[in-house]
Design a protein around this motif. Structure first.
Motif, PDB file in Angstrom:
ATOM      1  N   LEU A  93       0.827  -1.206   0.000  1.00 33.42           N
ATOM      2  CA  LEU A  93       0.000   0.000   0.000  1.00 33.42           C
ATOM      3  C   LEU A  93       0.866   1.264   0.000  1.00 33.42           C
ATOM      4  N   PRO A  94       0.267   2.431  -0.297  1.00 34.21           N
ATOM      5  CA  PRO A  94       1.063   3.661  -0.441  1.00 34.21           C
ATOM      6  C   PRO A  94       1.919   3.996   0.779  1.00 34.21           C
ATOM      7  N   GLY A  95       1.418   3.670   1.971  1.00 31.77           N
ATOM      8  CA  GLY A  95       2.176   3.976   3.177  1.00 31.77           C
ATOM      9  C   GLY A  95       3.217   2.944   3.537  1.00 31.77           C
ATOM     10  N   GLY A  96       3.360   1.923   2.682  1.00 34.61           N
ATOM     11  CA  GLY A  96       4.348   0.873   2.927  1.00 34.61           C
ATOM     12  C   GLY A  96       3.784  -0.365   3.594  1.00 34.61           C
ATOM     13  N   GLU A  97       2.532  -0.296   4.083  1.00 41.35           N
ATOM     14  CA  GLU A  97       1.930  -1.462   4.725  1.00 41.35           C
ATOM     15  C   GLU A  97       1.651  -2.551   3.694  1.00 41.35           C
ATOM     16  N   TRP A  98       1.599  -3.785   4.154  1.00 46.03           N
ATOM     17  CA  TRP A  98       1.321  -4.918   3.279  1.00 46.03           C
ATOM     18  C   TRP A  98      -0.130  -5.356   3.476  1.00 46.03           C
ATOM     19  N   LEU A  99      -0.903  -5.400   2.390  1.00 45.76           N
ATOM     20  CA  LEU A  99      -2.268  -5.901   2.420  1.00 45.76           C
ATOM     21  C   LEU A  99      -2.222  -7.390   2.096  1.00 45.76           C
ATOM     22  N   GLU A 100      -2.617  -8.208   3.028  1.00 43.93           N
ATOM     23  CA  GLU A 100      -2.607  -9.650   2.788  1.00 43.93           C
ATOM     24  C   GLU A 100      -3.545  -9.993   1.629  1.00 43.93           C
ATOM     25  N   PRO A 101      -3.068 -10.720   0.632  1.00 43.60           N
ATOM     26  CA  PRO A 101      -3.936 -11.065  -0.501  1.00 43.60           C
ATOM     27  C   PRO A 101      -5.236 -11.744  -0.085  1.00 43.60           C
ATOM     28  N   GLN A 102      -5.196 -12.584   0.936  1.00 49.26           N
ATOM     29  CA  GLN A 102      -6.420 -13.256   1.364  1.00 49.26           C
ATOM     30  C   GLN A 102      -7.412 -12.274   1.983  1.00 49.26           C
ATOM     31  N   THR A 103      -6.904 -11.234   2.633  1.00 49.11           N
ATOM     32  CA  THR A 103      -7.790 -10.183   3.141  1.00 49.11           C
ATOM     33  C   THR A 103      -8.464  -9.458   1.984  1.00 49.11           C
ATOM     34  N   PHE A 104      -7.671  -9.158   0.950  1.00 53.57           N
ATOM     35  CA  PHE A 104      -8.232  -8.504  -0.237  1.00 53.57           C
ATOM     36  C   PHE A 104      -9.293  -9.384  -0.888  1.00 53.57           C
ATOM     37  N   ILE A 105      -9.021 -10.669  -1.025  1.00 55.20           N
ATOM     38  CA  ILE A 105      -9.984 -11.580  -1.658  1.00 55.20           C
ATOM     39  C   ILE A 105     -11.271 -11.650  -0.841  1.00 55.20           C
ATOM     40  N   ALA A 106     -11.149 -11.654   0.489  1.00 49.55           N
ATOM     41  CA  ALA A 106     -12.352 -11.655   1.331  1.00 49.55           C
ATOM     42  C   ALA A 106     -13.182 -10.399   1.089  1.00 49.55           C
ATOM     43  N   GLU A 107     -12.518  -9.270   0.892  1.00 54.34           N
ATOM     44  CA  GLU A 107     -13.233  -8.022   0.608  1.00 54.34           C
ATOM     45  C   GLU A 107     -13.863  -8.058  -0.778  1.00 54.34           C
ATOM     46  N   VAL A 108     -13.198  -8.711  -1.728  1.00 54.55           N
ATOM     47  CA  VAL A 108     -13.765  -8.884  -3.072  1.00 54.55           C
ATOM     48  C   VAL A 108     -15.070  -9.670  -2.984  1.00 54.55           C
ATOM     49  N   ARG A 109     -15.061 -10.749  -2.212  1.00 51.84           N
ATOM     50  CA  ARG A 109     -16.264 -11.579  -2.099  1.00 51.84           C
ATOM     51  C   ARG A 109     -17.385 -10.830  -1.356  1.00 51.84           C
ATOM     52  N   GLN A 110     -17.008 -10.019  -0.382  1.00 48.98           N
ATOM     53  CA  GLN A 110     -17.999  -9.181   0.289  1.00 48.98           C
ATOM     54  C   GLN A 110     -18.624  -8.195  -0.698  1.00 48.98           C
ATOM     55  N   ALA A 111     -17.779  -7.544  -1.514  1.00 47.15           N
ATOM     56  CA  ALA A 111     -18.277  -6.596  -2.516  1.00 47.15           C
ATOM     57  C   ALA A 111     -19.177  -7.291  -3.528  1.00 47.15           C
ATOM     58  N   GLU A 112     -18.814  -8.518  -3.892  1.00 44.44           N
ATOM     59  CA  GLU A 112     -19.618  -9.281  -4.855  1.00 44.44           C
ATOM     60  C   GLU A 112     -20.998  -9.580  -4.280  1.00 44.44           C
ATOM     61  N   ARG A 113     -21.060  -9.986  -3.011  1.00 43.59           N
ATOM     62  CA  ARG A 113     -22.350 -10.303  -2.374  1.00 43.59           C
ATOM     63  C   ARG A 113     -23.224  -9.072  -2.242  1.00 43.59           C
ATOM     64  N   GLU A 114     -22.620  -7.948  -1.833  1.00 46.23           N
ATOM     65  CA  GLU A 114     -23.396  -6.752  -1.525  1.00 46.23           C
ATOM     66  C   GLU A 114     -23.649  -5.861  -2.738  1.00 46.23           C
ATOM     67  N   GLY A 115     -22.873  -6.062  -3.810  1.00 51.73           N
ATOM     68  CA  GLY A 115     -23.027  -5.220  -4.991  1.00 51.73           C
ATOM     69  C   GLY A 115     -22.547  -3.804  -4.775  1.00 51.73           C
ATOM     70  N   LEU A 116     -21.574  -3.639  -3.876  1.00 46.80           N
ATOM     71  CA  LEU A 116     -21.007  -2.319  -3.583  1.00 46.80           C
ATOM     72  C   LEU A 116     -19.778  -2.506  -2.714  1.00 46.80           C
ATOM     73  N   PHE A 117     -18.976  -1.446  -2.629  1.00 44.92           N
ATOM     74  CA  PHE A 117     -17.880  -1.454  -1.662  1.00 44.92           C
ATOM     75  C   PHE A 117     -17.592  -0.024  -1.245  1.00 44.92           C
ATOM     76  N   THR A 118     -17.420   0.184   0.044  1.00 44.68           N
ATOM     77  CA  THR A 118     -17.067   1.496   0.572  1.00 44.68           C
ATOM     78  C   THR A 118     -15.953   1.313   1.592  1.00 44.68           C
ATOM     79  N   PHE A 119     -15.073   2.290   1.666  1.00 44.63           N
ATOM     80  CA  PHE A 119     -14.041   2.270   2.705  1.00 44.63           C
ATOM     81  C   PHE A 119     -13.379   3.630   2.817  1.00 44.63           C
ATOM     82  N   ASN A 120     -12.668   3.836   3.942  1.00 40.76           N
ATOM     83  CA  ASN A 120     -11.819   4.996   4.083  1.00 40.76           C
ATOM     84  C   ASN A 120     -10.632   4.829   3.154  1.00 40.76           C
ATOM     85  N   SER A 121     -10.366   5.834   2.352  1.00 39.38           N
ATOM     86  CA  SER A 121      -9.371   5.721   1.298  1.00 39.38           C
ATOM     87  C   SER A 121      -8.025   5.240   1.826  1.00 39.38           C
TER      88      SER A 121
END
Length: 261
Positions: free
Chosen positions: A172-200
């Motif tokens: 990520l821009p600040g140097g933190e590492w986003l775990e791919p499995q965390t990202f995939i879980a968010e993808v599946r959440q977005a797929e179920r809900e038909g939307l995604f929102t978060f703090n940038s």
């Protein structure tokens, strides 16, 4: 004879691929460069790059600018883009939709798509706030950095997502590492809900909303987004999502629906 012809055809194809690589590289860099600088940064033979640059210059696809032999994208590309836009009513419908969204919410509205294996803002309309939030249209950004990215890859399997997104893009821009499995879980959440929102992820003061604009296959070929001040976005979450969903539905019924790039 056939072998010679095949070799020549293969050479032309490789040259065409390299020419597009040069154009795309300049688009990403957003500055004029010398041919030897281009060659060094894309890892291509200098002789090949000089030959292709001269060919592109002679056809108006590149132009000299900035002195010292630097080149950048030429005006013929603008005319080609204008011809493309004039051919599709969808582009005009998209502009109208963004204008309506920005007026209705007073927030920055965006139309976003994938550009290869990255995300890009294709169209944007700034909101009416004195403090304006904007981004560079056409700039490619790593998919995991964006709310839209979760929707734009939701049609892929988990393994296809991992194969599609470059591993370094999970940094990520600040140097933190986003775990791919965390990202995939968010993808599946977005797929179920038909939307995604978060703090940038890109900055610390905005909140992002994204909903899919589905293409003919039923997948998210694009997204409509709102980028808002964080507190205002959270306070108006339901209203903003309602506006986005209605706007996406209008685009999905436009004369020419968006196609996945």
């Amino acid at each position: 004879m056939d072998a010679v012809q095949d070799e020549a055809a293969g050479k032309r194809a490789r040259g065409l691929d390299r020419a597009f690589e040069i154009l795309d590289f300049l688009r990403q860099k957003r500055q004029a460069l010398k041919p030897n600088e281009i060659a060094a940064q894309i890892g291509a033979p200098r002789s090949s790059v000089y030959e292709l640059v001269n060919l592109l210059l002679s056809n108006g696809i590149l132009e000299f600018t900035g002195g010292e032999g630097r080149v950048y994208l030429g005006r013929k590309l603008y005319f080609l883009g204008a011809a493309y836009e004039n051919h599709f009513d969808f582009t005009r419908e998209c502009e109208t939709t963004l204008e309506h969204l920005a007026d209705e919410t007073r927030e920055t509205a965006q139309f976003c798509m994938l550009d290869g294996n990255r995300y890009t803002v294709v169209r944007m309309r700034e909101g009416a706030r004195p403090f304006r939030i904007s981004t560079d249209v056409g700039q490619s950004v790593p998919i995991p950095w964006t709310a839209s990215g979760r929707l734009l890859v939701a049609h892929l399997s988990d393994q296809e997502i991992l194969n599609f997104i470059p591993p370094q893009d999970f940094r990520l821009p600040g140097g933190e590492w986003l775990e791919p499995q965390t990202f995939i879980a968010e993808v599946r959440q977005a797929e179920r809900e038909g939307l995604f929102t978060f703090n940038s992820i890109v900055d610390s003061f905005t909140h992002c909303f994204a909903v899919p604009v589905r293409g003919e296959e039923g997948h998210a070929a694009a997204t409509l987004c709102l980028v808002t001040p964080r507190d205002d976005g959270i306070a108006n979450r339901d209203r903003y999502l309602g506006c986005l969903k209605k706007a996406a539905a209008r685009l999905e019924h436009a004369p020419a629906r968006p196609k996945r790039s």
